[in-house]
Design a protein around this motif. Structure first.
Motif, short mmCIF file in Angstrom:
data_model
loop_
_atom_site.label_atom_id
_atom_site.label_comp_id
_atom_site.label_asym_id
_atom_site.label_seq_id
_atom_site.Cartn_x
_atom_site.Cartn_y
_atom_site.Cartn_z
N PHE A 1 0.84 -1.20 0.00
CA PHE A 1 0.00 0.00 0.00
C PHE A 1 0.88 1.25 0.00
N ARG A 2 1.89 1.28 0.87
CA ARG A 2 2.76 2.45 0.96
C ARG A 2 3.56 2.62 -0.33
N GLN A 3 4.01 1.52 -0.89
CA GLN A 3 4.75 1.61 -2.15
C GLN A 3 3.86 2.09 -3.28
N ALA A 4 2.62 1.65 -3.30
CA ALA A 4 1.68 2.10 -4.33
C ALA A 4 1.45 3.60 -4.21
N VAL A 5 1.31 4.10 -3.00
CA VAL A 5 1.14 5.54 -2.80
C VAL A 5 2.37 6.28 -3.32
N ASN B 1 -14.46 -2.19 1.97
CA ASN B 1 -14.38 -0.84 2.55
C ASN B 1 -13.69 0.13 1.59
N ARG B 2 -14.29 1.29 1.41
CA ARG B 2 -13.68 2.31 0.55
C ARG B 2 -12.38 2.79 1.19
N VAL B 3 -11.33 2.85 0.39
CA VAL B 3 -10.02 3.29 0.90
C VAL B 3 -10.01 4.81 0.94
N ARG B 4 -10.04 5.32 2.17
CA ARG B 4 -10.15 6.77 2.38
C ARG B 4 -9.44 7.11 3.69
N PHE B 5 -8.60 8.14 3.66
CA PHE B 5 -7.91 8.55 4.88
C PHE B 5 -7.72 10.06 4.89
N SER C 1 -2.63 19.27 -1.65
CA SER C 1 -3.71 19.28 -2.65
C SER C 1 -3.36 18.41 -3.84
N GLN C 2 -2.08 18.48 -4.27
CA GLN C 2 -1.69 17.64 -5.40
C GLN C 2 -1.71 16.16 -5.03
N ILE C 3 -1.23 15.84 -3.83
CA ILE C 3 -1.26 14.43 -3.40
C ILE C 3 -2.69 13.90 -3.40
N LYS C 4 -3.62 14.73 -2.96
CA LYS C 4 -5.04 14.34 -3.00
C LYS C 4 -5.47 14.03 -4.43
N GLN C 5 -5.07 14.89 -5.37
CA GLN C 5 -5.43 14.67 -6.77
C GLN C 5 -4.76 13.41 -7.32
N ASP C 6 -3.47 13.27 -7.04
CA ASP C 6 -2.73 12.13 -7.58
C ASP C 6 -3.30 10.80 -7.09
N LEU C 7 -3.61 10.71 -5.81
CA LEU C 7 -4.10 9.45 -5.27
C LEU C 7 -5.52 9.15 -5.71
N ILE D 1 -8.00 6.24 -4.55
CA ILE D 1 -7.94 6.51 -3.11
C ILE D 1 -8.52 7.89 -2.83
N LYS D 2 -9.40 7.98 -1.84
CA LYS D 2 -10.00 9.24 -1.43
C LYS D 2 -9.19 9.81 -0.28
N VAL D 3 -8.65 11.02 -0.48
CA VAL D 3 -7.87 11.70 0.57
C VAL D 3 -8.64 12.91 1.05
N ASP D 4 -8.85 12.98 2.34
CA ASP D 4 -9.43 14.18 2.96
C ASP D 4 -8.27 15.03 3.47
N PHE D 5 -7.95 16.08 2.73
CA PHE D 5 -6.79 16.91 3.08
C PHE D 5 -7.21 17.99 4.06
N ASN D 6 -6.54 18.06 5.20
CA ASN D 6 -6.97 18.92 6.29
C ASN D 6 -5.78 19.66 6.93
N PRO D 7 -5.42 20.83 6.40
CA PRO D 7 -4.40 21.64 7.08
C PRO D 7 -4.93 22.13 8.43
N ILE D 8 -4.13 21.96 9.48
CA ILE D 8 -4.56 22.34 10.82
C ILE D 8 -3.49 23.19 11.49
#
Length: 588
Positions: A335-339, A411-415, A431-437, A442-449
């Motif tokens: 999974f990590r290698q695929a990312v 299960n939908r792969v989302r983190f 934002s780009q990582i969200k687009q690329d994945l 893969i669904k990425v919820d990008f959350n700057p905090i």
């Protein structure tokens, strides 16, 4: 190492890196131009920083911004070329068997309150603070020796001489002793007095609410004032050993939360330096002459930028830190290698970094003699979404009709991906990582905090999915021992609770993770440089094969500094301000 511009680099070198990036990451309710006008009677410089300091206690600091590179010095120091030289110690002798170093302090050293600084302060700092297991300090991780994780022994020979001994040869020993020396007369009582919970009062001593006049320093500057969410002000230490240096009387950090605002302040003359992010480079380059500043380019920056998944299988009070469904994904190396294969780093360099960056594949900085390049065999992950999909399918994942990635249980792969808000470059990368994945389902919820919230998640609550951050870097790999030791204070991808934190049940250390930690121990005890290089090459291969961190882009080290600052000796390792004590200002 300071968190996440961590003090993996030498102490003074880290100061330079920190100052180099201060204004790159950082708004304020006041106009710094007004401050410059009001303070025109004394030489001063104004920077901007991302957020408020977290502590004024040097031993407990993990974060940047931190005041300590300006306010404290150690036995030795590191210059802009990462060369070790004398600091509070004027000299040292190393025994033939490499197990003993005797430091001789400079005569007449004083603390900022005028009291003498002697060998007693050195012995106190190490024996009662850094080597004290009741005090959670990252300095101790860098000083651990061998498989036994033994610590050096420190004893006073006389008022000016201190002896350090180790149970076995320790290659980075001298460089590991850059940590700041702290005042025994001001802190000893707090170290030995317990609070109601039985913890040393030192842990709550010199917090950000402590009046500056109550604190004692030995560096070029002392803390003059602090206004929350506004500014930190430093003034010249009259008892600094290099007197009459520093020549710059006052340093002001404006607390800024938006890089666009920092840029406006610099362009209007309100800041004396700014870290040049790629999106600002062309604009500022065209204004150099008119704006009376110069952009310095040190080549590839030190340090790293990466994403990391939470691999911790631990539970706290019966509750998993990571959703078990997500943990099942994250802990699969495929999974990590695929990312890694799915992130288009070329696009990241061209679009976000405007071509002002290079691929990054190693936890070691390119300036280190122990760095293993891809040309010499380091495994890399070039953009290949099809290969990423094949890895995922081979690991039991599948796609639905909408091309969404599902695990074997449907299960939908989302983190959630977090980073520090306000850093425009990292926000763009996220934002780009969200687009690329999304291209591999893969669904990425990008959350700057907020940075403080992020640090709390990584060091205390430990409840996060994936983060995007960076560590500072230096030439000595062992400076990152607290990152790669499974017991280390910055081993964030599988963090062990620190002393005083609630326990975890079920935390596992992976075989490759332990092997990396063991190799760092071997590398630290090996005195043959060729063999050390081979050991650290193996650590880099293991990190790239198992990807506890997925490295992204190494930007160029770029700083814009006003022409009125004289004496800049810019390097990627040191930045523009590593020798701030000898810099001077013209009347320009």
């Amino acid at each position: 190492m300071k968190i996440y511009t961590i003090v993996l680099h030498g102490w003074r070198g880290w100061l330079a890196l920190m100052l180099a990036g201060l204004s790159a990451y950082t708004l304020t309710s006041c106009n710094p131009t007004t401050l410059k006008t009001q303070g025109a009677q004394v030489p001063q410089v104004v920077f901007s920083v991302l957020s408020d300091p977290k502590t004024f206690n040097a031993a407990l600091s993990q974060e940047s911004p931190s005041i300590f590179g300006l306010t404290y010095e150690g036995l030795v120091t590191e210059n802009g070329q990462a060369e070790i030289g004398p600091d509070l110690a004027k000299s040292w002798e190393i025994s033939d068997d490499k197990l003993r170093i005797v430091f001789t302090l400079r005569e007449g050293l004083k603390w900022s309150d005028g009291k003498p600084l002697t060998a007693d302060d050195v012995v106190f700092t190490y024996n009662e603070i850094y080597l004290n297991e009741d005090i959670p300090t990252d300095v101790r991780d860098v000083l651990r020796i061998g498989k036994s994780r033994a610590l050096p022994k420190v004893r006073k020979l006389d008022d000016l001489r201190v002896e350090f001994t180790t149970p076995e040869p320790f290659a980075p020993f001298l460089r590991a002793l850059e940590g700041p020396i702290l005042p025994a007369h001001a802190l000893r009582e707090a170290v030995h007095t317990k609070d109601r919970e039985g913890k040393p009062k030192f842990l709550t001593t010199w917090g950000i609410n402590t009046p500056p006049k109550e604190m004692v320093f030995n560096g070029a500057y002392v803390l003059e004032s602090y206004a929350t969410s506004e500014r930190v002000t430093f003034r010249r230490n009259p008892y600094y050993w290099r007197n009459p240096q520093p020549y710059i009387e006052r340093v002001i950090w404006q607390i800024v939360e938006n890089t666009d605002t920092s840029l406006l302040q610099f362009r209007s003359g309100g800041l004396d330096s700014i870290g040049v992010s790629p999106e600002y480079f062309s604009l500022l380059k065209g204004e150099e002459k008119r704006g009376n500043f110069k952009i310095y380019n040190g080549g590839p920056a030190t340090g790293t930028t990466f994403i990391a998944f939470n691999l911790n299988k631990g539970r706290r009070n019966g509750r998993p830190l990571v959703d078990p469904i997500k943990s099942h994904w994250f802990t699969k190396v495929e999974f990590r290698q695929a990312v890694a294969y799915a992130i288009d780093r070329d696009r990241m360099i061209n679009n976000i970094f405007r071509g002002l960056g290079e691929m990054q594949d190693s936890p070691l900085t390119v300036q280190s003699p122990y760095y293993l390049s891809p040309k010499k065999g380091l495994k890399v992950y070039e953009y290949n979404p099809e290969k990423a999909k094949k890895l995922l399918l081979g690991a039991g994942f599948k796609y639905n009709d909408q091309k969404e990635l599902l695990d074997e249980d449907g299960n939908r792969v989302r983190f959630t991906l977090i980073t520090n808000a306000g850093n425009k470059t990292r926000e763009a990368m996220g934002s780009q990582i969200k687009q690329d994945l999304s291209k591999i389902g893969i669904k990425v919820d990008f959350n700057p905090i907020a940075f403080g919230v992020l640090v709390d998640k990584l060091t205390h609550s430990l409840d996060w999915d994936c983060y995007l951050l960076g560590f500072s870097g230096g030439v000595e790999p062992n400076d990152g021992a607290n990152v790669w030791s499974p017991e280390g204070g910055l081993h964030s991808f599988n963090q062990k609770p620190q002393k005083g934190q609630p326990a975890l049940e079920g935390r596992e250390v992976y075989p490759w993770e332990q092997e990396i930690g063991n190799l760092y121990i071997q590398g630290a005890r090996e005195l043959d440089e060729t063999k050390r290089q081979a050991i650290y090459a193996e650590t880099q291969q293991l990190t790239q094969e198992n990807l506890p961190s997925i490295y992204l882009v190494n930007p160029l080290a770029l700083d814009a500094v006003r022409d009125r600052v004289q004496g800049i000796k810019f390097t990627a390792l040191g930045g523009a301000w590593w020798n701030i004590y000898e810099l001077k200002l013209t009347q320009q």
